[in-house]
Design a protein around this motif. Structure first.
Motif, short mmCIF file in Angstrom:
data_model
loop_
_atom_site.label_atom_id
_atom_site.label_comp_id
_atom_site.label_asym_id
_atom_site.label_seq_id
_atom_site.Cartn_x
_atom_site.Cartn_y
_atom_site.Cartn_z
N TYR A 1 0.83 -1.21 0.00
CA TYR A 1 0.00 0.00 0.00
C TYR A 1 0.86 1.26 0.00
O TYR A 1 0.43 2.31 -0.48
N THR A 2 2.10 1.16 0.52
CA THR A 2 2.99 2.32 0.50
C THR A 2 3.35 2.71 -0.94
O THR A 2 3.45 3.90 -1.26
N LEU A 3 3.53 1.72 -1.80
CA LEU A 3 3.80 2.01 -3.20
C LEU A 3 2.66 2.81 -3.81
O LEU A 3 2.88 3.80 -4.52
N LEU A 4 1.42 2.40 -3.53
CA LEU A 4 0.25 3.10 -4.06
C LEU A 4 0.14 4.50 -3.48
O LEU A 4 -0.14 5.47 -4.20
N VAL A 5 0.36 4.61 -2.17
CA VAL A 5 0.27 5.91 -1.50
C VAL A 5 1.36 6.85 -2.01
O VAL A 5 1.12 8.06 -2.20
N LEU A 6 2.53 6.32 -2.24
CA LEU A 6 3.64 7.12 -2.75
C LEU A 6 3.30 7.71 -4.12
O LEU A 6 3.64 8.87 -4.42
N ILE A 7 2.64 6.92 -4.94
CA ILE A 7 2.20 7.41 -6.26
C ILE A 7 1.23 8.57 -6.09
O ILE A 7 1.31 9.59 -6.80
N VAL A 8 0.31 8.45 -5.13
CA VAL A 8 -0.67 9.51 -4.87
C VAL A 8 0.04 10.80 -4.46
O VAL A 8 -0.22 11.88 -5.00
N PHE A 9 0.97 10.69 -3.50
CA PHE A 9 1.69 11.88 -3.04
C PHE A 9 2.55 12.48 -4.15
O PHE A 9 2.68 13.70 -4.26
N HIS A 10 3.15 11.61 -4.98
CA HIS A 10 4.00 12.10 -6.06
C HIS A 10 3.21 12.96 -7.04
O HIS A 10 3.67 14.05 -7.44
N PHE A 11 2.05 12.50 -7.44
CA PHE A 11 1.26 13.24 -8.41
C PHE A 11 0.61 14.49 -7.81
O PHE A 11 0.07 15.32 -8.54
N HIS A 12 0.68 14.60 -6.48
CA HIS A 12 0.22 15.84 -5.83
C HIS A 12 1.42 16.69 -5.39
O HIS A 12 1.28 17.57 -4.54
N HIS A 13 2.59 16.38 -5.97
CA HIS A 13 3.81 17.17 -5.74
C HIS A 13 4.15 17.27 -4.25
O HIS A 13 4.52 18.34 -3.76
N SER A 14 4.02 16.16 -3.54
CA SER A 14 4.28 16.15 -2.09
C SER A 14 5.37 15.15 -1.73
O SER A 14 5.33 14.52 -0.66
N VAL A 15 6.36 14.98 -2.61
CA VAL A 15 7.47 14.06 -2.35
C VAL A 15 8.79 14.72 -2.73
O VAL A 15 8.92 15.27 -3.83
N ARG A 16 9.76 14.66 -1.82
CA ARG A 16 11.13 15.07 -2.13
C ARG A 16 11.96 13.80 -2.27
O ARG A 16 12.39 13.21 -1.28
#
Length: 260
Positions: free
Chosen positions: A186-201
């Motif tokens: 589920y972290t992989l899926l959540v990471l994709i969500v945050f990435h497309f909302h520009h919330s990942v460094r």
């Protein structure tokens, strides 16, 4: 990042990876690093934190798999509802502040600590004692766990272990192995969500993730081979929860002040 920040991030990640693999709540360390030391906004820190969790999960999975801790486990019944809940939790976290949620978190943690002192033998069993659970209850519990993990992640491992031990009758080491797989998916899926909302460094997350992966791998490797792993996992779990509660209720500062 400065060289000092890189070293501290790797060391902090290593400690968090070890804690997450044997117990949980290592995100309290990594989120503090991301917000306090590296000055990331809350949502970006929440998203960036998922990189290390994923890297640690992949690294920890290898020793657990080699030592056959996944035999006879039907992952699908855990993965699907938890992942659905996690994606929903991640989307909600991008819209609202986690401050009010964290106010409830301390009391949930206190209840869980009290619960762990009730019938401690069930936490110390070395072999899983599979229990039949209603699919409705199972899916609801996993959806709630997934939502929490997607929303903030901090403490998710502790709550997941409690559910696995009490509801499904798993041993601590086997439950930790299952937790690694479920959280990684589920972290992989959540990471994709945050990435497309520009919330990942990604640059910062990967540095911390290197430490988390190493800490997770070493802890999983020795936990699988240690004769008294369940006993020490239980003790470590209690220690982490007590330290977390002291910090959440700001009692750690009070205790330190008595000695200074």
């Amino acid at each position: 990042m400065s060289s000092q920040e890189i070293v501290l991030s790797i060391l902090g990640g290593f400690l968090a990876g070890s804690i997450n693999t044997l117990a949980g709540n290592g995100s309290a360390i990594t989120l503090a690093l991301l917000t306090e030391m590296l000055s990331l906004p809350g949502n970006v820190a929440n998203g960036t934190n998922r990189i290390g969790i994923l890297m640690q999960g992949i690294a920890s999975w290898v020793p657990f798999y080699r030592n056959k801790k996944f035999v006879g486990i039907n992952y699908l019944k855990f993965i699907i509802p938890t992942s659905i809940g996690a994606v929903c939790g991640a989307l909600v976290s991008l819209k609202i502040s986690s401050d009010q949620f964290m106010a409830v978190y301390r009391y949930l943690m206190l209840l869980l600590l009290i619960f762990m002192f009730i019938k401690p033998d069930r936490w110390l069993q070395t072999m899983p004692q599979s229990k039949e659970v209603s699919p409705w209850i199972s899916h609801l519990v996993l959806l709630i766990l997934g939502f929490y993990g997607g929303f903030i992640q901090m403490g998710m491992g502790l709550f997941f272990l409690a559910v696995m031990v009490v509801i499904w009758g798993g041993s601590l080491i086997t439950s930790n192995a299952i937790k690694i797989v479920i959280v990684s998916v589920y972290t992989l899926l959540v990471l994709i969500v945050f990435h497309f909302h520009h919330s990942v460094r990604w640059d910062i997350g990967i540095v911390i993730g290197v430490g988390q992966a190493l800490g997770g791998w070493l802890t999983a490797h020795y936990a699988c081979k240690w004769r008294f792993a369940e006993l020490w996992a239980y003790r470590f779990l209690l220690l982490i929860m007590i330290m977390t509660l002291l910090h959440l209720f700001q009692l750690d500062s009070l205790i330190l002040s008595l000695f200074t």
